[in-house]
Write a protein that holds these residues in place. Structure first.
Motif, PDB file in Angstrom:
ATOM      1  N   VAL A 194      -4.198   7.253 -10.893  1.00  0.00           N
ATOM      2  CA  VAL A 194      -5.313   6.479 -10.346  1.00  0.00           C
ATOM      3  C   VAL A 194      -4.803   5.061 -10.145  1.00  0.00           C
ATOM      4  O   VAL A 194      -4.250   4.454 -11.062  1.00  0.00           O
ATOM      5  N   VAL A 195      -4.952   4.571  -8.937  1.00  0.00           N
ATOM      6  CA  VAL A 195      -4.418   3.275  -8.541  1.00  0.00           C
ATOM      7  C   VAL A 195      -5.585   2.379  -8.128  1.00  0.00           C
ATOM      8  O   VAL A 195      -6.567   2.860  -7.569  1.00  0.00           O
ATOM      9  N   SER A 196      -5.464   1.076  -8.390  1.00  0.00           N
ATOM     10  CA  SER A 196      -6.531   0.171  -7.956  1.00  0.00           C
ATOM     11  C   SER A 196      -5.956  -0.936  -7.086  1.00  0.00           C
ATOM     12  O   SER A 196      -4.779  -1.282  -7.195  1.00  0.00           O
ATOM     13  N   MET A 197      -6.818  -1.457  -6.228  1.00  0.00           N
ATOM     14  CA  MET A 197      -6.442  -2.609  -5.416  1.00  0.00           C
ATOM     15  C   MET A 197      -7.692  -3.352  -4.995  1.00  0.00           C
ATOM     16  O   MET A 197      -8.774  -2.788  -4.931  1.00  0.00           O
TER      17      MET A 197
ATOM     18  N   VAL B 127       0.829  -1.206   0.000  1.00  0.00           N
ATOM     19  CA  VAL B 127       0.000   0.000   0.000  1.00  0.00           C
ATOM     20  C   VAL B 127       0.861   1.252   0.000  1.00  0.00           C
ATOM     21  O   VAL B 127       0.499   2.256  -0.616  1.00  0.00           O
ATOM     22  N   SER B 128       2.024   1.217   0.624  1.00  0.00           N
ATOM     23  CA  SER B 128       2.876   2.414   0.608  1.00  0.00           C
ATOM     24  C   SER B 128       3.340   2.730  -0.814  1.00  0.00           C
ATOM     25  O   SER B 128       3.455   3.905  -1.185  1.00  0.00           O
ATOM     26  N   VAL B 129       3.554   1.719  -1.642  1.00  0.00           N
ATOM     27  CA  VAL B 129       3.911   1.941  -3.052  1.00  0.00           C
ATOM     28  C   VAL B 129       2.713   2.528  -3.797  1.00  0.00           C
ATOM     29  O   VAL B 129       2.843   3.497  -4.554  1.00  0.00           O
ATOM     30  N   LEU B 130       1.518   1.960  -3.549  1.00  0.00           N
ATOM     31  CA  LEU B 130       0.300   2.494  -4.185  1.00  0.00           C
ATOM     32  C   LEU B 130       0.062   3.936  -3.736  1.00  0.00           C
ATOM     33  O   LEU B 130      -0.347   4.785  -4.534  1.00  0.00           O
ATOM     34  N   ARG B 131       0.329   4.201  -2.457  1.00  0.00           N
ATOM     35  CA  ARG B 131       0.162   5.556  -1.929  1.00  0.00           C
ATOM     36  C   ARG B 131       1.055   6.539  -2.688  1.00  0.00           C
ATOM     37  O   ARG B 131       0.603   7.623  -3.076  1.00  0.00           O
ATOM     38  N   GLU B 132       2.315   6.177  -2.879  1.00  0.00           N
ATOM     39  CA  GLU B 132       3.235   7.051  -3.606  1.00  0.00           C
ATOM     40  C   GLU B 132       2.704   7.361  -5.003  1.00  0.00           C
ATOM     41  O   GLU B 132       2.769   8.506  -5.455  1.00  0.00           O
ATOM     42  N   LEU B 133       2.188   6.351  -5.684  1.00  0.00           N
ATOM     43  CA  LEU B 133       1.631   6.554  -7.026  1.00  0.00           C
ATOM     44  C   LEU B 133       0.413   7.473  -6.975  1.00  0.00           C
ATOM     45  O   LEU B 133       0.284   8.393  -7.787  1.00  0.00           O
ATOM     46  N   ALA B 134      -0.490   7.230  -6.018  1.00  0.00           N
ATOM     47  CA  ALA B 134      -1.693   8.052  -5.882  1.00  0.00           C
ATOM     48  C   ALA B 134      -1.332   9.500  -5.587  1.00  0.00           C
ATOM     49  O   ALA B 134      -1.963  10.426  -6.119  1.00  0.00           O
TER      50      ALA B 134
ATOM     51  N   ARG C 161      -8.570   9.646  -2.165  1.00  0.00           N
ATOM     52  CA  ARG C 161     -10.033   9.555  -2.194  1.00  0.00           C
ATOM     53  C   ARG C 161     -10.401   8.497  -3.232  1.00  0.00           C
ATOM     54  O   ARG C 161      -9.833   8.458  -4.327  1.00  0.00           O
ATOM     55  N   VAL C 162     -11.331   7.631  -2.871  1.00  0.00           N
ATOM     56  CA  VAL C 162     -11.804   6.597  -3.795  1.00  0.00           C
ATOM     57  C   VAL C 162     -12.713   7.277  -4.805  1.00  0.00           C
ATOM     58  O   VAL C 162     -13.679   7.951  -4.426  1.00  0.00           O
ATOM     59  N   ILE C 163     -12.408   7.107  -6.099  1.00  0.00           N
ATOM     60  CA  ILE C 163     -13.182   7.788  -7.141  1.00  0.00           C
ATOM     61  C   ILE C 163     -14.106   6.837  -7.908  1.00  0.00           C
ATOM     62  O   ILE C 163     -15.030   7.284  -8.581  1.00  0.00           O
ATOM     63  N   LYS C 164     -13.829   5.537  -7.802  1.00  0.00           N
ATOM     64  CA  LYS C 164     -14.734   4.542  -8.377  1.00  0.00           C
ATOM     65  C   LYS C 164     -14.420   3.197  -7.755  1.00  0.00           C
ATOM     66  O   LYS C 164     -13.375   3.015  -7.127  1.00  0.00           O
ATOM     67  N   VAL C 165     -15.344   2.260  -7.936  1.00  0.00           N
ATOM     68  CA  VAL C 165     -15.158   0.910  -7.423  1.00  0.00           C
ATOM     69  C   VAL C 165     -15.584  -0.083  -8.497  1.00  0.00           C
ATOM     70  O   VAL C 165     -16.320   0.257  -9.421  1.00  0.00           O
ATOM     71  N   LYS C 166     -15.099  -1.298  -8.359  1.00  0.00           N
ATOM     72  CA  LYS C 166     -15.584  -2.403  -9.182  1.00  0.00           C
ATOM     73  C   LYS C 166     -16.245  -3.343  -8.192  1.00  0.00           C
ATOM     74  O   LYS C 166     -15.575  -3.969  -7.367  1.00  0.00           O
TER      75      LYS C 166
ATOM     76  N   PHE D  48     -13.006  -4.191  -5.935  1.00  0.00           N
ATOM     77  CA  PHE D  48     -11.802  -3.373  -6.113  1.00  0.00           C
ATOM     78  C   PHE D  48     -12.139  -1.902  -5.908  1.00  0.00           C
ATOM     79  O   PHE D  48     -13.253  -1.476  -6.205  1.00  0.00           O
ATOM     80  N   ILE D  49     -11.146  -1.145  -5.447  1.00  0.00           N
ATOM     81  CA  ILE D  49     -11.291   0.305  -5.351  1.00  0.00           C
ATOM     82  C   ILE D  49     -10.274   0.968  -6.263  1.00  0.00           C
ATOM     83  O   ILE D  49      -9.213   0.401  -6.545  1.00  0.00           O
ATOM     84  N   PHE D  50     -10.612   2.155  -6.742  1.00  0.00           N
ATOM     85  CA  PHE D  50      -9.733   2.977  -7.576  1.00  0.00           C
ATOM     86  C   PHE D  50      -9.598   4.307  -6.861  1.00  0.00           C
ATOM     87  O   PHE D  50     -10.609   4.952  -6.559  1.00  0.00           O
ATOM     88  N   PHE D  51      -8.370   4.709  -6.582  1.00  0.00           N
ATOM     89  CA  PHE D  51      -8.178   5.925  -5.797  1.00  0.00           C
ATOM     90  C   PHE D  51      -7.023   6.757  -6.316  1.00  0.00           C
ATOM     91  O   PHE D  51      -6.158   6.268  -7.037  1.00  0.00           O
ATOM     92  N   THR D  52      -7.043   8.025  -5.931  1.00  0.00           N
ATOM     93  CA  THR D  52      -5.996   8.973  -6.290  1.00  0.00           C
ATOM     94  C   THR D  52      -5.957  10.061  -5.228  1.00  0.00           C
ATOM     95  O   THR D  52      -6.819  10.092  -4.348  1.00  0.00           O
TER      96      THR D  52
END
Length: 153
Positions: free
Chosen positions: A25-28, A13-20, A105-110, A45-49
């Motif tokens: 836009v990152v998903s997990m 998550v810290s890597v995803l955080r850096e990207l966001a 902030r989560v901007i969309k979900v699957k 899944f969530i998509f956040f930035t």
């Protein structure tokens, strides 16, 4: 055969955080049950930035607790002391958190294989209605659980 590699969640998550935080836009995949019934463990899944606007009640945000754990919940309220959070499957409110603990902030979900964002009925229901019925959640979640057991049992 595909090799499986176990990665530490905080590291991942810290890597995803850096990207966001750079605006990507990152998903997990969701892990945990605190956001049920809206988002289900290992199904959705969530998509956040990084937040691109003022954060408000009902927003799903990603933050880091003081102990280092990463959490994705909704903003219940914002006060001069900070932000108060709650998961959709919870009745306990957490906070206050400092704004600098919130990094996305989560901007969309699957959800159930379908992508949805603000404007979708279920997104709006959980953001605007579910956030206001915390005292009734235990009862409503029990009914939801019984209904699911009857459907699959």
């Amino acid at each position: 055969m595909m090799e499986t590699k176990i990665v530490d969640t905080r590291e991942y998550v810290s890597v995803l955080r850096e990207l966001a935080e750079t605006g990507k836009v990152v998903s997990m995949q969701i892990a945990g049950s605190s956001m049920a019934p809206f988002l289900i463990h290992r199904r959705d899944f969530i998509f956040f930035t990084r937040p691109d606007r003022e954060l408000k009640r009902g927003d799903m945000v990603f933050y880091q607790r003081k102990d280092g754990r990463y959490v994705m919940h909704r903003i219940y309220r914002k006060t001069p002391e900070g932000y108060y959070m709650i998961g959709d499957g919870q009745t306990e409110i957490e906070g206050p958190l400092d704004r600098n603990q919130i990094f996305a902030r989560v901007i969309k979900v699957k959800r159930k294989g379908k992508t949805m964002e603000a404007g979708n009925f279920w997104w709006e229901f959980f953001e605007h209605v579910w956030i206001r019925v915390i005292p009734l959640r235990r009862i409503l979640l029990s009914i939801y659980s019984i209904k699911n057991r009857m459907k699959f049992g």
